[in-house]
Write a protein that holds these residues in place. Sequence first.
Motif, PDB file in Angstrom:
ATOM      1  N   ILE A  33      35.129  37.466  34.447  1.00  0.00           N
ATOM      2  CA  ILE A  33      36.139  36.517  35.097  1.00  0.00           C
ATOM      3  C   ILE A  33      37.309  36.619  34.326  1.00  0.00           C
ATOM      4  O   ILE A  33      38.698  36.622  34.923  1.00  0.00           O
ATOM      5  CB  ILE A  33      35.457  35.113  35.036  1.00  0.00           C
ATOM      6  CG1 ILE A  33      34.601  34.912  36.008  1.00  0.00           C
ATOM      7  CG2 ILE A  33      36.597  34.090  35.300  1.00  0.00           C
ATOM      8  CD1 ILE A  33      33.612  33.426  35.888  1.00  0.00           C
ATOM      9  N   LEU A  34      37.180  36.783  33.004  1.00  0.00           N
ATOM     10  CA  LEU A  34      38.698  37.054  32.151  1.00  0.00           C
ATOM     11  C   LEU A  34      39.143  38.247  32.472  1.00  0.00           C
ATOM     12  O   LEU A  34      40.475  38.348  32.821  1.00  0.00           O
ATOM     13  CB  LEU A  34      38.237  37.047  30.787  1.00  0.00           C
ATOM     14  CG  LEU A  34      37.600  35.676  30.004  1.00  0.00           C
ATOM     15  CD1 LEU A  34      37.160  35.694  28.487  1.00  0.00           C
ATOM     16  CD2 LEU A  34      39.090  34.852  30.048  1.00  0.00           C
ATOM     17  N   TRP A  35      38.451  39.446  32.584  1.00  0.00           N
ATOM     18  CA  TRP A  35      38.973  40.700  33.129  1.00  0.00           C
ATOM     19  C   TRP A  35      39.587  40.770  34.619  1.00  0.00           C
ATOM     20  O   TRP A  35      40.858  40.981  34.715  1.00  0.00           O
ATOM     21  CB  TRP A  35      37.760  41.629  33.242  1.00  0.00           C
ATOM     22  CG  TRP A  35      38.307  42.858  33.760  1.00  0.00           C
ATOM     23  CD1 TRP A  35      38.092  43.495  34.996  1.00  0.00           C
ATOM     24  CD2 TRP A  35      39.032  43.986  33.089  1.00  0.00           C
ATOM     25  NE1 TRP A  35      38.658  44.614  35.209  1.00  0.00           N
ATOM     26  CE2 TRP A  35      39.355  45.144  34.014  1.00  0.00           C
ATOM     27  CE3 TRP A  35      39.721  43.990  31.935  1.00  0.00           C
ATOM     28  CZ2 TRP A  35      40.094  46.150  33.755  1.00  0.00           C
ATOM     29  CZ3 TRP A  35      40.675  45.170  31.590  1.00  0.00           C
ATOM     30  CH2 TRP A  35      40.811  46.199  32.514  1.00  0.00           C
ATOM     31  N   LEU A  36      38.870  40.034  35.550  1.00  0.00           N
ATOM     32  CA  LEU A  36      39.546  39.916  36.708  1.00  0.00           C
ATOM     33  C   LEU A  36      40.785  38.858  36.654  1.00  0.00           C
ATOM     34  O   LEU A  36      41.884  39.267  37.278  1.00  0.00           O
ATOM     35  CB  LEU A  36      38.574  39.214  37.718  1.00  0.00           C
ATOM     36  CG  LEU A  36      37.496  40.079  38.243  1.00  0.00           C
ATOM     37  CD1 LEU A  36      36.433  39.220  38.893  1.00  0.00           C
ATOM     38  CD2 LEU A  36      37.910  41.358  38.977  1.00  0.00           C
ATOM     39  N   THR A  37      40.989  37.759  35.731  1.00  0.00           N
ATOM     40  CA  THR A  37      42.035  36.970  35.512  1.00  0.00           C
ATOM     41  C   THR A  37      43.276  37.966  35.049  1.00  0.00           C
ATOM     42  O   THR A  37      44.202  37.839  35.561  1.00  0.00           O
ATOM     43  CB  THR A  37      41.846  35.845  34.645  1.00  0.00           C
ATOM     44  OG1 THR A  37      40.546  35.132  35.165  1.00  0.00           O
ATOM     45  CG2 THR A  37      42.686  35.018  34.331  1.00  0.00           C
ATOM     46  N   MET A  38      43.019  38.677  34.147  1.00  0.00           N
ATOM     47  CA  MET A  38      43.932  39.553  33.636  1.00  0.00           C
ATOM     48  C   MET A  38      44.554  40.538  34.454  1.00  0.00           C
ATOM     49  O   MET A  38      45.632  40.861  34.598  1.00  0.00           O
ATOM     50  CB  MET A  38      43.404  40.314  32.465  1.00  0.00           C
ATOM     51  CG  MET A  38      44.631  41.072  31.647  1.00  0.00           C
ATOM     52  SD  MET A  38      43.673  42.085  30.425  1.00  0.00           S
ATOM     53  CE  MET A  38      43.238  43.645  31.484  1.00  0.00           C
ATOM     54  N   LEU A  39      43.839  41.095  35.302  1.00  0.00           N
ATOM     55  CA  LEU A  39      44.032  41.808  36.546  1.00  0.00           C
ATOM     56  C   LEU A  39      44.912  41.262  37.406  1.00  0.00           C
ATOM     57  O   LEU A  39      46.197  41.827  37.836  1.00  0.00           O
ATOM     58  CB  LEU A  39      42.873  42.507  37.232  1.00  0.00           C
ATOM     59  CG  LEU A  39      42.320  43.612  36.415  1.00  0.00           C
ATOM     60  CD1 LEU A  39      41.185  44.171  37.358  1.00  0.00           C
ATOM     61  CD2 LEU A  39      43.053  44.764  35.988  1.00  0.00           C
ATOM     62  N   LYS A  40      44.712  40.231  37.856  1.00  0.00           N
ATOM     63  CA  LYS A  40      45.588  39.371  38.896  1.00  0.00           C
ATOM     64  C   LYS A  40      46.774  38.668  38.298  1.00  0.00           C
ATOM     65  O   LYS A  40      47.782  39.100  39.062  1.00  0.00           O
ATOM     66  CB  LYS A  40      44.633  38.033  39.415  1.00  0.00           C
ATOM     67  CG  LYS A  40      43.232  38.441  40.384  1.00  0.00           C
ATOM     68  CD  LYS A  40      43.049  37.579  41.208  1.00  0.00           C
ATOM     69  CE  LYS A  40      41.890  38.071  41.883  1.00  0.00           C
ATOM     70  NZ  LYS A  40      42.022  38.278  43.157  1.00  0.00           N
ATOM     71  N   VAL A  41      46.890  38.518  36.928  1.00  0.00           N
ATOM     72  CA  VAL A  41      48.039  38.214  36.238  1.00  0.00           C
ATOM     73  C   VAL A  41      48.848  39.338  36.242  1.00  0.00           C
ATOM     74  O   VAL A  41      50.026  39.172  36.428  1.00  0.00           O
ATOM     75  CB  VAL A  41      47.839  37.464  34.875  1.00  0.00           C
ATOM     76  CG1 VAL A  41      49.207  37.490  34.146  1.00  0.00           C
ATOM     77  CG2 VAL A  41      47.023  36.085  35.064  1.00  0.00           C
ATOM     78  N   VAL A  42      48.486  40.556  35.958  1.00  0.00           N
ATOM     79  CA  VAL A  42      49.203  41.790  35.558  1.00  0.00           C
ATOM     80  C   VAL A  42      49.842  41.905  37.126  1.00  0.00           C
ATOM     81  O   VAL A  42      51.070  42.588  37.024  1.00  0.00           O
ATOM     82  CB  VAL A  42      48.646  42.883  35.089  1.00  0.00           C
ATOM     83  CG1 VAL A  42      49.364  44.161  35.074  1.00  0.00           C
ATOM     84  CG2 VAL A  42      48.119  42.467  33.673  1.00  0.00           C
ATOM     85  N   LYS A  43      49.142  42.170  38.184  1.00  0.00           N
ATOM     86  CA  LYS A  43      49.308  42.464  39.545  1.00  0.00           C
ATOM     87  C   LYS A  43      50.135  41.128  40.271  1.00  0.00           C
ATOM     88  O   LYS A  43      50.574  41.641  41.345  1.00  0.00           O
ATOM     89  CB  LYS A  43      48.257  42.699  40.302  1.00  0.00           C
ATOM     90  CG  LYS A  43      47.710  44.123  39.835  1.00  0.00           C
ATOM     91  CD  LYS A  43      46.438  44.452  40.521  1.00  0.00           C
ATOM     92  CE  LYS A  43      45.909  45.899  40.258  1.00  0.00           C
ATOM     93  NZ  LYS A  43      44.626  46.236  41.140  1.00  0.00           N
TER      94      LYS A  43
END
Length: 79
Positions: free
Chosen positions: A63-73
């Motif tokens: 979930i943390l990894w997916l959150t980071m990806l969504k924030v960056v994108k």
Amino acid sequence: PRPALFNQVNLIALRSEEGVDRLKPGLTGWAQVNGRDELAIPEKVSLDVEYMERRSFWFDIKILWLTMLKVVKRVGVSH
């Protein structure tokens, strides 16, 4: 799951019915990486229940990894 705002009465009630309210609130959540504000309240609660059932260290890392990806994108950012 992320904490509900005081005026999100329906979300608070459904989370209480499902027992999700017993989980510690976090910075992000399974519902946030799966649609955030675009989700209907019952769908958010369903994802919160899924999180409660699948809860583990590695699921939290995902979930943390997916959150980071969504924030960056900037996925799902409307304002």
